[in-house]
Scaffold this motif. Sequence first.
Motif, PDB file in Angstrom:
ATOM      1  N   LYS A  38       0.898  -1.268  -0.002  1.00  0.00           N
ATOM      2  CA  LYS A  38       0.050   0.095   0.018  1.00  0.00           C
ATOM      3  C   LYS A  38       0.907   1.313  -0.010  1.00  0.00           C
ATOM      4  CE  LYS A  38      -3.826  -2.176   2.363  1.00  0.00           C
ATOM      5  NZ  LYS A  38      -4.717  -2.393   3.778  1.00  0.00           N
ATOM      6  N   THR A  39       1.889   1.450   0.849  1.00  0.00           N
ATOM      7  CA  THR A  39       2.631   2.427   0.936  1.00  0.00           C
ATOM      8  C   THR A  39       3.649   2.710  -0.456  1.00  0.00           C
ATOM      9  OG1 THR A  39       3.091   2.056   3.236  1.00  0.00           O
ATOM     10  CG2 THR A  39       4.782   3.508   2.204  1.00  0.00           C
ATOM     11  N   ASP A  40       4.095   1.435  -0.898  1.00  0.00           N
ATOM     12  CA  ASP A  40       4.673   1.531  -2.254  1.00  0.00           C
ATOM     13  C   ASP A  40       3.746   2.022  -3.174  1.00  0.00           C
ATOM     14  OD1 ASP A  40       7.135   0.866  -0.825  1.00  0.00           O
ATOM     15  OD2 ASP A  40       7.036  -1.208  -1.679  1.00  0.00           O
ATOM     16  N   GLY A  41       2.575   1.640  -3.419  1.00  0.00           N
ATOM     17  CA  GLY A  41       1.775   2.048  -4.340  1.00  0.00           C
ATOM     18  C   GLY A  41       1.491   3.560  -4.469  1.00  0.00           C
ATOM     19  N   LEU A  42       1.505   4.155  -3.266  1.00  0.00           N
ATOM     20  CA  LEU A  42       1.456   5.858  -3.170  1.00  0.00           C
ATOM     21  C   LEU A  42       2.749   6.385  -3.435  1.00  0.00           C
ATOM     22  CD1 LEU A  42      -0.290   6.126   0.524  1.00  0.00           C
ATOM     23  CD2 LEU A  42      -1.264   6.486  -1.736  1.00  0.00           C
ATOM     24  N   ARG A  43       3.801   5.700  -3.213  1.00  0.00           N
ATOM     25  CA  ARG A  43       5.254   6.160  -3.805  1.00  0.00           C
ATOM     26  C   ARG A  43       5.351   6.110  -5.211  1.00  0.00           C
ATOM     27  NH1 ARG A  43       8.610   3.182   0.881  1.00  0.00           N
ATOM     28  NH2 ARG A  43       8.322   4.618   2.650  1.00  0.00           N
ATOM     29  N   VAL A  44       4.817   5.111  -5.700  1.00  0.00           N
ATOM     30  CA  VAL A  44       4.943   5.034  -7.213  1.00  0.00           C
ATOM     31  C   VAL A  44       3.994   5.880  -7.838  1.00  0.00           C
ATOM     32  CG1 VAL A  44       4.037   3.527  -9.065  1.00  0.00           C
ATOM     33  CG2 VAL A  44       5.186   2.365  -7.355  1.00  0.00           C
ATOM     34  N   GLU A  45       2.820   6.276  -7.227  1.00  0.00           N
ATOM     35  CA  GLU A  45       2.191   7.398  -7.843  1.00  0.00           C
ATOM     36  C   GLU A  45       2.624   8.845  -7.843  1.00  0.00           C
ATOM     37  OE1 GLU A  45      -1.911   7.810  -6.181  1.00  0.00           O
ATOM     38  OE2 GLU A  45      -2.271   5.249  -6.379  1.00  0.00           O
ATOM     39  N   TRP A  46       3.298   8.802  -6.661  1.00  0.00           N
ATOM     40  CA  TRP A  46       3.962  10.249  -6.514  1.00  0.00           C
ATOM     41  C   TRP A  46       5.094  10.355  -7.318  1.00  0.00           C
ATOM     42  CZ3 TRP A  46       9.053  11.940  -5.267  1.00  0.00           C
ATOM     43  CH2 TRP A  46       8.873  13.479  -4.602  1.00  0.00           C
ATOM     44  N   VAL A  47       6.068   9.399  -7.585  1.00  0.00           N
ATOM     45  CA  VAL A  47       7.270   9.312  -8.307  1.00  0.00           C
ATOM     46  C   VAL A  47       6.722   9.340  -9.695  1.00  0.00           C
ATOM     47  CG1 VAL A  47       9.213   7.961  -9.168  1.00  0.00           C
ATOM     48  CG2 VAL A  47       8.802   8.328  -6.730  1.00  0.00           C
ATOM     49  N   THR A  48       5.802   8.529 -10.255  1.00  0.00           N
ATOM     50  CA  THR A  48       5.733   8.327 -11.724  1.00  0.00           C
ATOM     51  C   THR A  48       4.968   9.830 -12.079  1.00  0.00           C
ATOM     52  OG1 THR A  48       3.626   7.383 -11.159  1.00  0.00           O
ATOM     53  CG2 THR A  48       5.473   5.999 -11.780  1.00  0.00           C
ATOM     54  N   SER A  49       4.252  10.524 -11.114  1.00  0.00           N
ATOM     55  CA  SER A  49       3.582  11.814 -11.706  1.00  0.00           C
ATOM     56  C   SER A  49       4.676  12.775 -11.835  1.00  0.00           C
ATOM     57  CB  SER A  49       2.374  12.370 -10.595  1.00  0.00           C
ATOM     58  OG  SER A  49       3.347  12.720  -9.478  1.00  0.00           O
ATOM     59  N   ARG A  50       5.821  12.671 -11.527  1.00  0.00           N
ATOM     60  CA  ARG A  50       6.946  13.681 -11.706  1.00  0.00           C
ATOM     61  C   ARG A  50       7.971  13.183 -12.686  1.00  0.00           C
ATOM     62  NH1 ARG A  50       4.416  14.121  -7.266  1.00  0.00           N
ATOM     63  NH2 ARG A  50       4.377  15.963  -6.053  1.00  0.00           N
ATOM     64  N   LEU A  51       7.931  12.190 -13.469  1.00  0.00           N
ATOM     65  CA  LEU A  51       8.793  11.585 -14.437  1.00  0.00           C
ATOM     66  C   LEU A  51       8.140  11.275 -15.610  1.00  0.00           C
ATOM     67  CD1 LEU A  51      10.337   8.758 -12.241  1.00  0.00           C
ATOM     68  CD2 LEU A  51      11.346  10.791 -12.787  1.00  0.00           C
ATOM     69  N   PRO A  52       8.972  11.611 -16.777  1.00  0.00           N
ATOM     70  CA  PRO A  52       8.473  11.215 -18.098  1.00  0.00           C
ATOM     71  C   PRO A  52       8.196   9.778 -18.305  1.00  0.00           C
ATOM     72  CG  PRO A  52      10.679  12.592 -18.301  1.00  0.00           C
ATOM     73  CD  PRO A  52      10.433  12.191 -16.848  1.00  0.00           C
ATOM     74  N   ILE A  71       6.988  -0.681  -9.754  1.00  0.00           N
ATOM     75  CA  ILE A  71       7.076   0.799 -10.657  1.00  0.00           C
ATOM     76  C   ILE A  71       7.619   0.252 -11.988  1.00  0.00           C
ATOM     77  CG2 ILE A  71       9.813   1.026 -10.137  1.00  0.00           C
ATOM     78  CD1 ILE A  71       8.861   4.078  -9.716  1.00  0.00           C
ATOM     79  N   LYS A  72       8.044  -1.035 -12.077  1.00  0.00           N
ATOM     80  CA  LYS A  72       8.274  -1.677 -13.559  1.00  0.00           C
ATOM     81  C   LYS A  72       6.957  -2.062 -14.132  1.00  0.00           C
ATOM     82  CE  LYS A  72      11.640  -4.789 -13.873  1.00  0.00           C
ATOM     83  NZ  LYS A  72      12.416  -5.762 -13.474  1.00  0.00           N
ATOM     84  N   LYS A  73       6.091  -2.489 -13.157  1.00  0.00           N
ATOM     85  CA  LYS A  73       4.657  -2.648 -13.605  1.00  0.00           C
ATOM     86  C   LYS A  73       4.031  -1.516 -14.148  1.00  0.00           C
ATOM     87  CE  LYS A  73       3.921  -6.949 -11.269  1.00  0.00           C
ATOM     88  NZ  LYS A  73       3.277  -7.700 -10.029  1.00  0.00           N
ATOM     89  N   SER A  74       4.326  -0.183 -13.696  1.00  0.00           N
ATOM     90  CA  SER A  74       3.870   0.947 -14.123  1.00  0.00           C
ATOM     91  C   SER A  74       4.397   1.496 -15.419  1.00  0.00           C
ATOM     92  CB  SER A  74       4.005   2.166 -13.017  1.00  0.00           C
ATOM     93  OG  SER A  74       3.075   1.569 -12.014  1.00  0.00           O
ATOM     94  N   GLY A  75       5.349   0.792 -16.068  1.00  0.00           N
ATOM     95  CA  GLY A  75       6.199   1.042 -17.175  1.00  0.00           C
ATOM     96  C   GLY A  75       7.320   1.758 -17.130  1.00  0.00           C
ATOM     97  N   TYR A  76       7.928   1.864 -16.153  1.00  0.00           N
ATOM     98  CA  TYR A  76       9.259   2.489 -15.944  1.00  0.00           C
ATOM     99  C   TYR A  76      10.350   1.485 -15.818  1.00  0.00           C
ATOM    100  CZ  TYR A  76       6.633   6.595 -15.298  1.00  0.00           C
ATOM    101  OH  TYR A  76       5.819   7.753 -15.446  1.00  0.00           O
ATOM    102  N   GLN A  77      11.651   1.762 -16.186  1.00  0.00           N
ATOM    103  CA  GLN A  77      12.742   0.876 -16.084  1.00  0.00           C
ATOM    104  C   GLN A  77      13.391   1.056 -14.778  1.00  0.00           C
ATOM    105  OE1 GLN A  77      15.541   1.326 -19.261  1.00  0.00           O
ATOM    106  NE2 GLN A  77      14.266   2.212 -20.527  1.00  0.00           N
ATOM    107  N   ALA A  78      13.541  -0.080 -13.833  1.00  0.00           N
ATOM    108  CA  ALA A  78      14.159  -0.065 -12.587  1.00  0.00           C
ATOM    109  C   ALA A  78      15.092  -0.691 -12.513  1.00  0.00           C
ATOM    110  CB  ALA A  78      12.961  -0.274 -11.350  1.00  0.00           C
TER     111      ALA A  78
END
Length: 78
Positions: A38-52, A71-78
């Motif tokens: 749950k916490t990581d989900g919020l972090r992913v939302e925050w980070v991805t809202s600020r990155l291309p 974060i990888k499942k959200s389409g980012y490279q990690a």
Amino acid sequence: RNHLYETQEYWNKKDCKLKGEKFINYYSYVEEAEDRRKTDGLRVEWVTSRLPPKSRVLDLGCGDGLYVDMIKKSGYQA
């Protein structure tokens, strides 16, 4: 950090000398995966809202990799 990770208490809560107290160790960390998700989900939302889209993300001290997987499942490279 090395001192903590080398202790018997960290790896085996049954041998923890702090009887009756909550002791954070490897097993309590693993057992709390749903809370961390749950916490990581919020972090992913925050980070991805600020990155291309499809940016590269580095997670230092990534633990069991739960955040990295999310974060990888959200389409980012990690």
